[in-house]
Design a protein around this motif. Sequence first.
Motif, PDB file in Angstrom:
ATOM      1  N   PRO A   1      30.178  34.083 -59.655  1.00 56.88           N
ATOM      2  CA  PRO A   1      29.460  34.019 -58.379  1.00 56.88           C
ATOM      3  C   PRO A   1      29.126  32.596 -57.959  1.00 56.88           C
ATOM      4  O   PRO A   1      29.027  32.303 -56.768  1.00 56.88           O
ATOM      5  N   LEU A   2      28.960  31.700 -58.929  1.00 54.76           N
ATOM      6  CA  LEU A   2      28.635  30.320 -58.582  1.00 54.76           C
ATOM      7  C   LEU A   2      29.801  29.599 -57.914  1.00 54.76           C
ATOM      8  O   LEU A   2      29.615  28.513 -57.356  1.00 54.76           O
ATOM      9  N   SER A   3      31.000  30.185 -57.950  1.00 55.49           N
ATOM     10  CA  SER A   3      32.124  29.600 -57.221  1.00 55.49           C
ATOM     11  C   SER A   3      31.898  29.645 -55.716  1.00 55.49           C
ATOM     12  O   SER A   3      32.586  28.953 -54.956  1.00 55.49           O
ATOM     13  N   ILE A   4      30.953  30.460 -55.294  1.00 60.78           N
ATOM     14  CA  ILE A   4      30.591  30.484 -53.873  1.00 60.78           C
ATOM     15  C   ILE A   4      30.160  29.097 -53.414  1.00 60.78           C
ATOM     16  O   ILE A   4      30.341  28.737 -52.248  1.00 60.78           O
ATOM     17  N   ALA A   5      29.608  28.304 -54.317  1.00 62.35           N
ATOM     18  CA  ALA A   5      29.134  26.965 -53.950  1.00 62.35           C
ATOM     19  C   ALA A   5      30.272  26.080 -53.460  1.00 62.35           C
ATOM     20  O   ALA A   5      30.075  25.263 -52.555  1.00 62.35           O
ATOM     21  N   GLU A   6      31.457  26.210 -54.047  1.00 62.42           N
ATOM     22  CA  GLU A   6      32.587  25.405 -53.584  1.00 62.42           C
ATOM     23  C   GLU A   6      33.018  25.841 -52.178  1.00 62.42           C
ATOM     24  O   GLU A   6      33.380  25.012 -51.346  1.00 62.42           O
ATOM     25  N   ALA A   7      32.984  27.152 -51.926  1.00 61.01           N
ATOM     26  CA  ALA A   7      33.276  27.628 -50.576  1.00 61.01           C
ATOM     27  C   ALA A   7      32.230  27.103 -49.594  1.00 61.01           C
ATOM     28  O   ALA A   7      32.548  26.754 -48.450  1.00 61.01           O
ATOM     29  N   ALA A   8      30.980  27.019 -50.064  1.00 60.54           N
ATOM     30  CA  ALA A   8      29.908  26.484 -49.219  1.00 60.54           C
ATOM     31  C   ALA A   8      30.125  25.004 -48.932  1.00 60.54           C
ATOM     32  O   ALA A   8      29.851  24.524 -47.818  1.00 60.54           O
ATOM     33  N   LEU A   9      30.626  24.260 -49.903  1.00 60.00           N
ATOM     34  CA  LEU A   9      30.930  22.847 -49.672  1.00 60.00           C
ATOM     35  C   LEU A   9      32.031  22.701 -48.614  1.00 60.00           C
ATOM     36  O   LEU A   9      31.969  21.806 -47.764  1.00 60.00           O
ATOM     37  N   TYR A  10      33.030  23.549 -48.691  1.00 59.45           N
ATOM     38  CA  TYR A  10      34.082  23.536 -47.677  1.00 59.45           C
ATOM     39  C   TYR A  10      33.478  23.779 -46.293  1.00 59.45           C
ATOM     40  O   TYR A  10      33.759  23.050 -45.330  1.00 59.45           O
ATOM     41  N   LEU A  11      32.612  24.784 -46.185  1.00 58.72           N
ATOM     42  CA  LEU A  11      31.983  25.090 -44.900  1.00 58.72           C
ATOM     43  C   LEU A  11      31.055  23.969 -44.438  1.00 58.72           C
ATOM     44  O   LEU A  11      30.933  23.712 -43.240  1.00 58.72           O
ATOM     45  N   LYS A  12      30.407  23.318 -45.383  1.00 54.33           N
ATOM     46  CA  LYS A  12      29.505  22.220 -45.037  1.00 54.33           C
ATOM     47  C   LYS A  12      30.233  21.142 -44.258  1.00 54.33           C
ATOM     48  O   LYS A  12      29.679  20.546 -43.315  1.00 54.33           O
ATOM     49  N   GLY A  13      31.491  20.910 -44.635  1.00 56.27           N
ATOM     50  CA  GLY A  13      32.257  19.878 -43.953  1.00 56.27           C
ATOM     51  C   GLY A  13      33.031  20.368 -42.747  1.00 56.27           C
ATOM     52  O   GLY A  13      33.449  19.556 -41.923  1.00 56.27           O
ATOM     53  N   HIS A  14      33.220  21.694 -42.621  1.00 59.06           N
ATOM     54  CA  HIS A  14      34.090  22.216 -41.573  1.00 59.06           C
ATOM     55  C   HIS A  14      33.404  23.154 -40.589  1.00 59.06           C
ATOM     56  O   HIS A  14      34.027  23.593 -39.623  1.00 59.06           O
ATOM     57  N   ASP A  15      32.163  23.456 -40.809  1.00 54.62           N
ATOM     58  CA  ASP A  15      31.400  24.262 -39.854  1.00 54.62           C
ATOM     59  C   ASP A  15      29.952  23.768 -39.885  1.00 54.62           C
ATOM     60  O   ASP A  15      29.076  24.386 -40.478  1.00 54.62           O
ATOM     61  N   ARG A  16      29.745  22.649 -39.209  1.00 48.06           N
ATOM     62  CA  ARG A  16      28.437  21.993 -39.283  1.00 48.06           C
ATOM     63  C   ARG A  16      27.326  22.811 -38.618  1.00 48.06           C
ATOM     64  O   ARG A  16      26.143  22.576 -38.883  1.00 48.06           O
TER      65      ARG A  16
END
Length: 424
Positions: A224-239
């Motif tokens: 479940p903590l792999s969600i954090a990497e998806a969140a990092l992707y979104l942090k840079g691509h959906d401000r």
Amino acid sequence: MGPSATGDGAAEGIGSDMRRRAGRAADGGRRAGRLTALAAATLLAGAGLGACSEENPEPVGVAKVASTLGPGEGTLNLLALPGSVESGTTDPRVDWVAPFQERTGCKVGVKLVKTPQEMADLMHDKDRRYDGVAAPPEVAGRLIADHQVTAVNTSLVDGYKKLEPKLRGLLRQDGEYYGVPYVWGANLLMYDTRAVQPPASWAALFDPGQARRYSGRLIVRDSPLSIAEAALYLKGHDRKLKIGDPYSLTTRQLAAAGRVLARQRPHVLAYAAQPAETISAFAGGAAVLGEAGPYEVDVLDRAAKPVQAAAPAEGVTGWMDAWMIGARVQHPNCMYQWLQWTASPDVQQQVAEWTGVAPANPQACSGDRLRAGFCTAFHVGDRDYIDKIMFAHAPTRACGGRSKKTDCTDYAEWTTTWIESTKA
């Protein structure tokens, strides 16, 4: 598990390294598998102990912080994932328990668990009394919040100040320290140089258009903590989502990360619960891009496989395991001696070699304790590198250090999202 990685390097083969790590679950950040005990995880989110101390309103059964140490009690009961405590039974050459017993007179008993969830369940069981637990991040935070561990008097742990400063601060809460750093690692993007151009962003793995290029050849950590990497992707691509800490997500942010994972799922070869799975997939050419740590990169590199690791522009996450003192500790003096022992350079060297992770004590790299290149590959003592890592913590309703809001999602909600996005 098999031989230590210090023999003939790549000549021992990838298979040897894979056997050596077969018992280790995948992370820190890195260790939750399918986590079928979802109902238990949900219950744990609200579990707690009542308060009853007259002088200090502590939950029932929580030991006070030690102020002095006496002679060892002769026994030590520990809880750990495989590989964290080795007594020579897996490999007679790997044993940091027998010397401890001989030196202290504390006989060590270890209960090994298969998953972090099992570890959390046992620590919450009031009928069980463990002196210490080697907790990964998804467990450590919950144990603190639910009063299942007691604070550590770090002045009683010789060598504590030699440990990496950032790691020491990860388990600091309200001026108290709730654990002694043990091992750590980073989560990187690993790629096959023959098939993939050096990725500059997590988008290579999470953007649907880019992921499609390598459909059926992607590896993702099964946690479940792999969600954090998806969140990092979104942090840079959906401000517009305004993501700050990738481990503190609101319901809206978590849902967005879940959608990213669901769109990625058709292109994923495997969700790897073990480092051995990732190594095998890349070694055989089935996988060309995915999440991995320095261990996997190091093993494949020493086997002359064409892989490299990239640190995406959005940043990298990491994890730390720490030894924590149980709230119902029965043998505190032996436990403190164990904390000192496992923080010492020589033991840290053994743990790092055997488990293939970075030691929390940089002195493990002094002299010729570790093989040439190990500490460089794992960035041991590289504080500039460590300071850039966003270390995992258990997601909670409290939104971390960025605000005093309590509208974030907890680990049970992350587990639900993970299962629905990747397993359904």
